[in-house]
Design a protein around this motif. Structure first.
Motif, PDB file in Angstrom:
ATOM      1  N   ALA A 179      10.015  11.173  -0.912  1.00  0.00           N
ATOM      2  CA  ALA A 179       9.062  12.227  -1.258  1.00  0.00           C
ATOM      3  C   ALA A 179       8.930  12.367  -2.766  1.00  0.00           C
ATOM      4  N   PHE A 180      10.048  12.349  -3.471  1.00  0.00           N
ATOM      5  CA  PHE A 180      10.003  12.473  -4.931  1.00  0.00           C
ATOM      6  C   PHE A 180       9.309  11.270  -5.566  1.00  0.00           C
ATOM      7  N   LYS A 181       9.556  10.089  -5.024  1.00  0.00           N
ATOM      8  CA  LYS A 181       8.922   8.894  -5.585  1.00  0.00           C
ATOM      9  C   LYS A 181       7.410   9.006  -5.501  1.00  0.00           C
ATOM     10  N   LYS A 182       6.918   9.517  -4.368  1.00  0.00           N
ATOM     11  CA  LYS A 182       5.475   9.668  -4.194  1.00  0.00           C
ATOM     12  C   LYS A 182       4.917  10.793  -5.063  1.00  0.00           C
ATOM     13  N   LEU A 238       0.855  -1.187   0.000  1.00  0.00           N
ATOM     14  CA  LEU A 238       0.000   0.000   0.000  1.00  0.00           C
ATOM     15  C   LEU A 238       0.887   1.231   0.000  1.00  0.00           C
ATOM     16  N   SER A 239       0.674   2.119  -0.961  1.00  0.00           N
ATOM     17  CA  SER A 239       1.436   3.364  -1.044  1.00  0.00           C
ATOM     18  C   SER A 239       0.466   4.520  -1.176  1.00  0.00           C
ATOM     19  N   LYS A 240       0.552   5.474  -0.252  1.00  0.00           N
ATOM     20  CA  LYS A 240      -0.349   6.618  -0.282  1.00  0.00           C
ATOM     21  C   LYS A 240       0.148   7.639  -1.290  1.00  0.00           C
ATOM     22  N   ARG A 241      -0.705   7.991  -2.242  1.00  0.00           N
ATOM     23  CA  ARG A 241      -0.421   9.043  -3.209  1.00  0.00           C
ATOM     24  C   ARG A 241      -1.189  10.302  -2.813  1.00  0.00           C
ATOM     25  N   LYS A 242      -1.147  11.321  -3.677  1.00  0.00           N
ATOM     26  CA  LYS A 242      -1.768  12.595  -3.337  1.00  0.00           C
ATOM     27  C   LYS A 242      -3.237  12.447  -2.965  1.00  0.00           C
ATOM     28  N   ASN A 243      -4.010  11.788  -3.800  1.00  0.00           N
ATOM     29  CA  ASN A 243      -5.449  11.703  -3.543  1.00  0.00           C
ATOM     30  C   ASN A 243      -6.014  10.297  -3.751  1.00  0.00           C
ATOM     31  N   TYR A 244      -5.139   9.298  -3.649  1.00  0.00           N
ATOM     32  CA  TYR A 244      -5.596   7.906  -3.705  1.00  0.00           C
ATOM     33  C   TYR A 244      -4.522   7.008  -3.101  1.00  0.00           C
ATOM     34  N   THR A 245      -4.866   5.744  -2.928  1.00  0.00           N
ATOM     35  CA  THR A 245      -3.904   4.746  -2.449  1.00  0.00           C
ATOM     36  C   THR A 245      -3.578   3.793  -3.589  1.00  0.00           C
TER      37      THR A 245
END
Length: 326
Positions: A245-248, A137-144
């Motif tokens: 941070a850049f990866k996300k 699970l990876s949290k992105r700006k407005n979704y997972t």
């Protein structure tokens, strides 16, 4: 037996990144079997004769199981196909999240993919955080971004499809060694997993725990639009924090860029991103060059906002007095 943990997908709006290949077909039918509601999205890159058949198959499955199929035709990529295709694919997914409001994007990465990534990053020089590029699970700006199949090998997934007589396509480009990932797959990862699957899977679990300990050396304090402000608890955490941070944000740092971040306190990365280190805080924002009123610059100065970060705050109407971690 192949199965998935569906806890994160229940009562959510889910989008499956579908290709009609082995991996995404497994995830499709597992979601169906577990009664998880979802839609699918497929990209036609137009580089293989069977791509039209795959899109038609995706539409037929969607109709059969009463879900929606999003499709798009990619432009012709003349160089660096893997990167351009990936960027195009995720821009498509991001647009669907914005338009349709999906909570989760599910991809069918599996243990072979995890090992391939590990070996590719290892060959270029990387730390633990970079080596473990694929997380459940990876949290992105407005979704997972969810990857429920990471514990299974390609062989196990293929066995599941054949056992249930589920349809799937075989992408012949996966055998083309002009692609870096395929080279690592055929020369290294497939053979290693065939003999050492259990040990490799355990190692990834251990490394994930180590990564969590290492990442406790910094804390994300501000995430607003594309601005990130991170508190560094140790100086040594700067590069690791920046890389994650850049990866996300959808940007992968090169080894040379990580070295620059380690040495410099203020720099522009790739002509597109600003990195500033000041007062124990790491600032990351898009690089903007714009005129600002004196009053705004003075407010930034008083609040000790690094100079290269200020234009992005001004452009995005972000209040400088409200973003500094106290």
């Amino acid at each position: 037996m192949v199965n998935i943990n569906t806890t994160h997908f229940k009562n959510k709006k889910n989008l499956l990144a579908f290709s009609a290949g082995i991996d995404s077909s497994v995830l499709f039918f597992l979601l169906i079997e577990n009664h998880i509601k979802f839609d699918i999205a497929i990209v036609d890159y137009g580089v293989r004769a069977q791509s039209k058949e795959e899109v038609a198959h995706a539409k037929a499955l969607a109709k059969k199981y009463k879900l929606f199929c999003h499709t798009i035709q990619a432009p012709k990529f003349t160089k660096n196909f893997e990167k351009q295709a990936r960027d195009f694919r995720y821009e498509f997914f991001d647009s669907l999240v914005t338009i349709e409001g999906y909570d989760n994007i599910l991809t069918a990465h599996q243990l072979n993919d995890q090992l391939e990534w590990f070996l590719m990053r290892l060959s270029k020089g990387a730390g633990v955080s970079e080596l473990l590029g694929l997380e459940a699970l990876s949290k992105r700006k407005n979704y997972t971004l969810a990857r429920p199949l990471l514990n299974y090998t390609k062989e196990e997934l293929l066995h599941y499809l054949n056992m249930h007589n589920y349809p799937y396509f075989v992408d012949e480009s996966n055998s083309d060694k002009k692609y870096e990932r395929n080279k690592f797959r055929h020369q290294f990862s497939d053979a290693l997993l065939a003999e050492f699957k259990e040990g490799i899977a355990r190692s990834f679990d251990y490394l994930q725990k180590d990564k969590e300990v290492l990442e406790s050396a910094f804390t994300l304090k501000v995430s607003q639009k594309e601005l990130r402000i991170i508190t560094l608890h140790t100086q040594e955490a700067k590069v690791r924090a920046a890389d994650i941070a850049f990866k996300k944000l959808g940007y992968l740092l090169s080894a040379a860029q990580r070295e620059e971040i380690e040495k410099e306190q203020s720099l522009v990365i790739g002509g597109a991103w600003v990195v500033e280190h000041q007062d124990g805080l790491l600032y990351i924002a898009p690089y903007i060059n714009t005129n600002m009123p004196k009053t705004f610059k003075e407010v930034c100065r008083v609040n000790r906002i690094p100079s290269k970060i200020r234009p992005y705050l001004f452009q995005e109407n972000i209040n400088p007095t409200l973003i500094i971690p106290r």
